[in-house]
Enzyme design. Sequence first.
Site, PDB file in Angstrom:
ATOM      1  N   LYS A 121       0.843  -1.200   0.000  1.00  0.00           N
ATOM      2  CA  LYS A 121       0.000   0.000   0.000  1.00  0.00           C
ATOM      3  C   LYS A 121       0.876   1.247   0.000  1.00  0.00           C
ATOM      4  O   LYS A 121       1.939   1.245   0.599  1.00  0.00           O
ATOM      5  CB  LYS A 121      -0.858   0.031   1.274  1.00  0.00           C
ATOM      6  N   ARG A 179     -10.322 -11.450   1.705  1.00  0.00           N
ATOM      7  CA  ARG A 179     -11.203 -12.498   1.185  1.00  0.00           C
ATOM      8  C   ARG A 179     -10.569 -13.886   1.308  1.00  0.00           C
ATOM      9  O   ARG A 179     -11.281 -14.885   1.463  1.00  0.00           O
ATOM     10  CB  ARG A 179     -11.593 -12.181  -0.268  1.00  0.00           C
TER      11      ARG A 179
HETATM   12  N1  BES Z   1      -8.205  -3.577   4.064  1.00  0.00           N
HETATM   13  C1  BES Z   1      -8.300  -3.211   2.714  1.00  0.00           C
HETATM   14  C2  BES Z   1      -9.575  -2.425   2.384  1.00  0.00           C
HETATM   15  C3  BES Z   1      -9.719  -1.069   3.040  1.00  0.00           C
HETATM   16  C4  BES Z   1      -9.447   0.077   2.329  1.00  0.00           C
HETATM   17  C5  BES Z   1     -10.214  -0.959   4.326  1.00  0.00           C
HETATM   18  C6  BES Z   1      -9.623   1.320   2.908  1.00  0.00           C
HETATM   19  C7  BES Z   1     -10.382   0.274   4.908  1.00  0.00           C
HETATM   20  C8  BES Z   1     -10.091   1.423   4.200  1.00  0.00           C
HETATM   21  C9  BES Z   1      -8.285  -4.450   1.814  1.00  0.00           C
HETATM   22  O1  BES Z   1      -7.538  -5.507   2.282  1.00  0.00           O
HETATM   23  C10 BES Z   1      -7.692  -4.027   0.514  1.00  0.00           C
HETATM   24  O2  BES Z   1      -6.558  -3.687   0.503  1.00  0.00           O
HETATM   25  N2  BES Z   1      -8.488  -4.090  -0.557  1.00  0.00           N
HETATM   26  C11 BES Z   1      -8.024  -3.722  -1.848  1.00  0.00           C
HETATM   27  C12 BES Z   1      -8.542  -4.735  -2.826  1.00  0.00           C
HETATM   28  C13 BES Z   1      -7.923  -4.621  -4.199  1.00  0.00           C
HETATM   29  C14 BES Z   1      -6.456  -4.952  -4.136  1.00  0.00           C
HETATM   30  C15 BES Z   1      -8.643  -5.558  -5.119  1.00  0.00           C
HETATM   31  C16 BES Z   1      -8.532  -2.328  -2.157  1.00  0.00           C
HETATM   32  O3  BES Z   1      -9.643  -1.982  -1.752  1.00  0.00           O
HETATM   33  O4  BES Z   1      -7.781  -1.558  -2.760  1.00  0.00           O
HETATM   34 MN    MN Z   2      -5.500  -5.376   1.746  1.00  0.00          MN
END
Ligand code: BES
Ligand code: MN
Length: 482
Positions: free
Chosen positions: A258, A332
Amino acid sequence: MMQVKDLTVGSFEGAITLVYEDKPANNETVDILKSKKVFEGKSGQVFYKTTNDLNYEIFVGLGKYEELERTDLVNAVIRGIKQAEKLKINELSINFIKANGLCTGGVTKSIAQGVKLASYKFDKYKGNNEVYTPNVTIIGGPKEKFDKMRAKIEEASNVADGIILARDLVNEPANILYPETLAERAVEAGKESGFEVEVFDEKQIEALGMKAFLEVAKGSVHKPRLIVMRYMGNENSDERVGLVGKGLTFDTGGYSLKPSTSMDTMKSDMGGAAAVIGTMQALAKNKVEKNVVAVVAACENAISGGSYKPGDIIGSMAGKTIEVLNTDAEGRLTLVDAVTYIIEKEKVDKVVDVATLTGAVLVALGTEVTGVVSNNDEFYDELIVAARRSGEKFWRLPNDKCYKKLYKGDFADLKNTGGRYGGSITAGMFIGEFVQDKPWLHLDIAGTSWSDSGNDTTPKGGTGAPVATLYELVVKHECKHK
Ligand code: BES
Ligand code: MN
Ligand code: ZN
């Protein structure tokens, strides 16, 4: 402490008076304030003055009668109590009011919830352990319902405690709260309120065949834990509701790292776990006559030489293979194994998974509405009835087979991302591939369980969503009121 009494304003150090904009208040002071347009009872307005005997009167606006929602009432009470806290008032009254679509119990519950949540702060690391807990008396309610109101206060306080527990867990930083310590906190909650907690370590998780979960966990020095909570409140029923909470105690994204600006709040990626633990506590404290099992696959998504990598093909407890296209779509992977576990080993009839799953749900619905994916209209309707009683908001996203091609694997059964478009839907439907024939609700709380900035009624950080709704969903009251 909260009580219900047959008294009038004036017998307390401070009186909170809730006032509608468009209803007579039966209060001379309010009439004067309204005529001078100093205080009109508008939603969000607060006004206070001292009385002749140096007590305080605090007036809080409710807005228009027809427009008031349950949450608005809770928030008005919070504003009143916060004002009382500033004025250092310890003995307080709040006037009972009628509210559109709410029964006496619903109004009482809202007041009790507001009183309990008003003074919530996460400031233990500032060396502050003082909590403002005024004695509050609800006055002017219907006398013949006082006993019922007292029971509602007790129930609502226990639910508020569940909300507070969820907030505390979310706010706790990842150097303090990791899978092992999250499990300890669940064990503690179980002991105090009366539900059973079983914790599985890495070896036991391996023996269960939870391959996808272990792949996400393997990059961290903090070892995973499978936390299983059982509350069997009704021996005469073999119905069992299953709750699954996403329990990423920190999410760096893994090798699909991230950006730092979206990593700083990722201690909150166990908001689903916090919500199911808080819900179990509320159910147990209220001795609800239902059977519920909650499962959290707790781990940390970290980077090391041992972490899983983009392109990896992994297994799962259900036997399906998954191509990992993005290590940041980790939630997931942990959830599908938790879902398989709760169906196969805990024999639940219905599954609700609760997860901070996608950033996309923030784009779609913002921060006050939780996104839902479901395979069952009736179960979804039950959620909406529960939400009307809790005041929280939900919106259903399509569970349509046209999305399936987006996450069908090229080299394995499935792939763990369906791309940017419809990201919250494909994430939810991915989990849906593992629920077998069970009625299922997927709640994406990425937007609702954490508040980036806070406001005058909810502090920055964990919000405790959706504990109140999960509680109502399990209880399924007969009363059809809000
Ligand atoms: N934990 C994150 C989602 C999230 C984003 C929670 C902002 C709270 C605030 C999740 O694990 C994630 O990183 N999801 C990705 C999925 C993508 C890689 C398909 C996302 O939302 O960018
Ligand atoms: Mn994630
Ligand atoms: Zn995550």
